[in-house]
Design a protein around this motif. Structure first.
Motif, PDB file in Angstrom:
ATOM      1  N   SER A  40       0.846  -1.184   0.000  1.00  0.00           N
ATOM      2  CA  SER A  40       0.000   0.000   0.000  1.00  0.00           C
ATOM      3  C   SER A  40       0.883   1.236   0.000  1.00  0.00           C
ATOM      4  CB  SER A  40      -0.897   0.021   1.236  1.00  0.00           C
ATOM      5  OG  SER A  40      -1.570   1.257   1.318  1.00  0.00           O
ATOM      6  N   LYS A  41       0.614   2.159  -0.889  1.00  0.00           N
ATOM      7  CA  LYS A  41       1.391   3.402  -0.956  1.00  0.00           C
ATOM      8  C   LYS A  41       0.989   4.372   0.147  1.00  0.00           C
ATOM      9  CE  LYS A  41       2.131   2.886  -5.784  1.00  0.00           C
ATOM     10  NZ  LYS A  41       3.076   3.239  -6.701  1.00  0.00           N
ATOM     11  N   GLY A  42       0.022   4.022   0.948  1.00  0.00           N
ATOM     12  CA  GLY A  42      -0.416   4.879   2.038  1.00  0.00           C
ATOM     13  C   GLY A  42      -1.676   5.640   1.671  1.00  0.00           C
ATOM     14  N   ASP A  43      -2.487   5.857   2.665  1.00  0.00           N
ATOM     15  CA  ASP A  43      -3.739   6.578   2.487  1.00  0.00           C
ATOM     16  C   ASP A  43      -4.163   7.142   3.838  1.00  0.00           C
ATOM     17  OD1 ASP A  43      -4.716   4.358   3.898  1.00  0.00           O
ATOM     18  OD2 ASP A  43      -5.487   3.395   2.106  1.00  0.00           O
ATOM     19  N   GLN A  44      -5.407   7.569   3.969  1.00  0.00           N
ATOM     20  CA  GLN A  44      -5.862   8.150   5.234  1.00  0.00           C
ATOM     21  C   GLN A  44      -5.885   7.133   6.377  1.00  0.00           C
ATOM     22  OE1 GLN A  44      -7.834   7.610   2.562  1.00  0.00           O
ATOM     23  NE2 GLN A  44      -9.960   7.316   3.114  1.00  0.00           N
ATOM     24  N   TYR A  45      -5.746   5.839   6.062  1.00  0.00           N
ATOM     25  CA  TYR A  45      -5.794   4.809   7.098  1.00  0.00           C
ATOM     26  C   TYR A  45      -4.415   4.356   7.569  1.00  0.00           C
ATOM     27  CZ  TYR A  45     -10.546   4.655   5.401  1.00  0.00           C
ATOM     28  OH  TYR A  45     -11.810   5.004   5.011  1.00  0.00           O
ATOM     29  N   GLY A  46      -3.358   4.747   6.861  1.00  0.00           N
ATOM     30  CA  GLY A  46      -2.020   4.340   7.268  1.00  0.00           C
ATOM     31  C   GLY A  46      -0.983   4.705   6.223  1.00  0.00           C
ATOM     32  N   GLY A  47       0.284   4.528   6.590  1.00  0.00           N
ATOM     33  CA  GLY A  47       1.379   4.861   5.694  1.00  0.00           C
ATOM     34  C   GLY A  47       1.737   3.716   4.772  1.00  0.00           C
ATOM     35  N   GLU A  48       2.841   3.889   4.033  1.00  0.00           N
ATOM     36  CA  GLU A  48       3.314   2.834   3.147  1.00  0.00           C
ATOM     37  C   GLU A  48       3.662   1.598   3.956  1.00  0.00           C
ATOM     38  OE1 GLU A  48       5.334   4.889  -0.713  1.00  0.00           O
ATOM     39  OE2 GLU A  48       6.650   4.398   0.953  1.00  0.00           O
ATOM     40  N   ALA A  49       3.171   0.451   3.516  1.00  0.00           N
ATOM     41  CA  ALA A  49       3.445  -0.795   4.232  1.00  0.00           C
ATOM     42  C   ALA A  49       2.843  -1.966   3.460  1.00  0.00           C
ATOM     43  CB  ALA A  49       2.840  -0.755   5.633  1.00  0.00           C
ATOM     44  N   TRP A  50       3.271  -3.154   3.848  1.00  0.00           N
ATOM     45  CA  TRP A  50       2.627  -4.363   3.360  1.00  0.00           C
ATOM     46  C   TRP A  50       1.344  -4.545   4.160  1.00  0.00           C
ATOM     47  CZ3 TRP A  50       4.078  -6.339  -1.005  1.00  0.00           C
ATOM     48  CH2 TRP A  50       5.390  -6.135  -1.440  1.00  0.00           C
ATOM     49  N   ARG A  51       0.247  -4.770   3.479  1.00  0.00           N
ATOM     50  CA  ARG A  51      -1.044  -4.977   4.140  1.00  0.00           C
ATOM     51  C   ARG A  51      -1.613  -6.331   3.756  1.00  0.00           C
ATOM     52  NH1 ARG A  51      -4.344   0.726   3.373  1.00  0.00           N
ATOM     53  NH2 ARG A  51      -2.866   2.033   4.518  1.00  0.00           N
ATOM     54  N   SER A  52      -2.302  -6.929   4.703  1.00  0.00           N
ATOM     55  CA  SER A  52      -3.015  -8.165   4.429  1.00  0.00           C
ATOM     56  C   SER A  52      -4.229  -7.843   3.569  1.00  0.00           C
ATOM     57  CB  SER A  52      -3.471  -8.804   5.737  1.00  0.00           C
ATOM     58  OG  SER A  52      -4.317  -9.909   5.464  1.00  0.00           O
ATOM     59  N   ASP A  54      -6.934  -9.049   3.944  1.00  0.00           N
ATOM     60  CA  ASP A  54      -8.086  -9.043   4.857  1.00  0.00           C
ATOM     61  C   ASP A  54      -8.342  -7.655   5.429  1.00  0.00           C
ATOM     62  OD1 ASP A  54      -8.361 -11.729   4.504  1.00  0.00           O
ATOM     63  OD2 ASP A  54      -7.368 -12.285   6.368  1.00  0.00           O
ATOM     64  N   SER A  55      -7.484  -6.691   5.115  1.00  0.00           N
ATOM     65  CA  SER A  55      -7.632  -5.341   5.653  1.00  0.00           C
ATOM     66  C   SER A  55      -8.895  -4.675   5.127  1.00  0.00           C
ATOM     67  CB  SER A  55      -6.430  -4.478   5.263  1.00  0.00           C
ATOM     68  OG  SER A  55      -5.267  -4.943   5.883  1.00  0.00           O
ATOM     69  N   ALA A  56      -9.424  -3.797   5.936  1.00  0.00           N
ATOM     70  CA  ALA A  56     -10.590  -2.995   5.564  1.00  0.00           C
ATOM     71  C   ALA A  56     -10.414  -1.628   6.219  1.00  0.00           C
ATOM     72  CB  ALA A  56     -11.872  -3.664   6.060  1.00  0.00           C
ATOM     73  N   PRO A  57     -11.022  -0.587   5.659  1.00  0.00           N
ATOM     74  CA  PRO A  57     -10.900   0.736   6.294  1.00  0.00           C
ATOM     75  C   PRO A  57     -11.221   0.663   7.788  1.00  0.00           C
ATOM     76  CG  PRO A  57     -11.999   0.930   4.195  1.00  0.00           C
ATOM     77  CD  PRO A  57     -11.856  -0.552   4.468  1.00  0.00           C
ATOM     78  N   GLY A  58     -10.334   1.203   8.589  1.00  0.00           N
ATOM     79  CA  GLY A  58     -10.519   1.189  10.034  1.00  0.00           C
ATOM     80  C   GLY A  58     -10.001  -0.073  10.701  1.00  0.00           C
TER      81      GLY A  58
END
Length: 101
Positions: A40-52, A54-58
């Motif tokens: 993920s390049k980052g957004d309002q929910y977090g910075g750049e990182a590897w995300r599962s 299974d992630s969802a906003p919040g």
């Protein structure tokens, strides 16, 4: 042609948002496992990182670089191979991509 069903170093993982399989390192909370993740390049929910995936906003599930051992492209959608591969069980100092020569 390169075999698609082998584990590779995280340094070569695509950071374009495509989904990949990752081996999560074993910790005191449990054994190593395989997860479906993306960069993920980052957004309002977090910075750049590897995300599962299974992630969802919040409810973001992020992995720090040291938590991930290696990656593999998603397997093809063949009906006979719809299970996740086993997580990488080699030692950290073993080569995943060959000697590099």
């Amino acid at each position: 042609m390169e075999a698609l069903d082998r584990w590779r170093h995280m340094r070569s993982a695509p950071r374009d948002g495509s989904r990949i399989l990752v081996t999560i390192r074993a910790t005191e909370q449990g054994p190593g496992a395989v997860d479906l993740a993306y960069w993920s390049k980052g957004d309002q929910y977090g910075g750049e990182a590897w995300r599962s995936s299974d992630s969802a906003p919040g409810r973001i599930i992020e992995y720090a670089e040291p938590e991930l051992k290696c990656w593999m492209p998603l397997p093809s959608a063949e009906l006979d191979s719809l299970a996740f591969p086993a997580p990488w069980k080699g030692k950290d100092d073993e080569e995943l991509d060959g000697s590099g020569i």
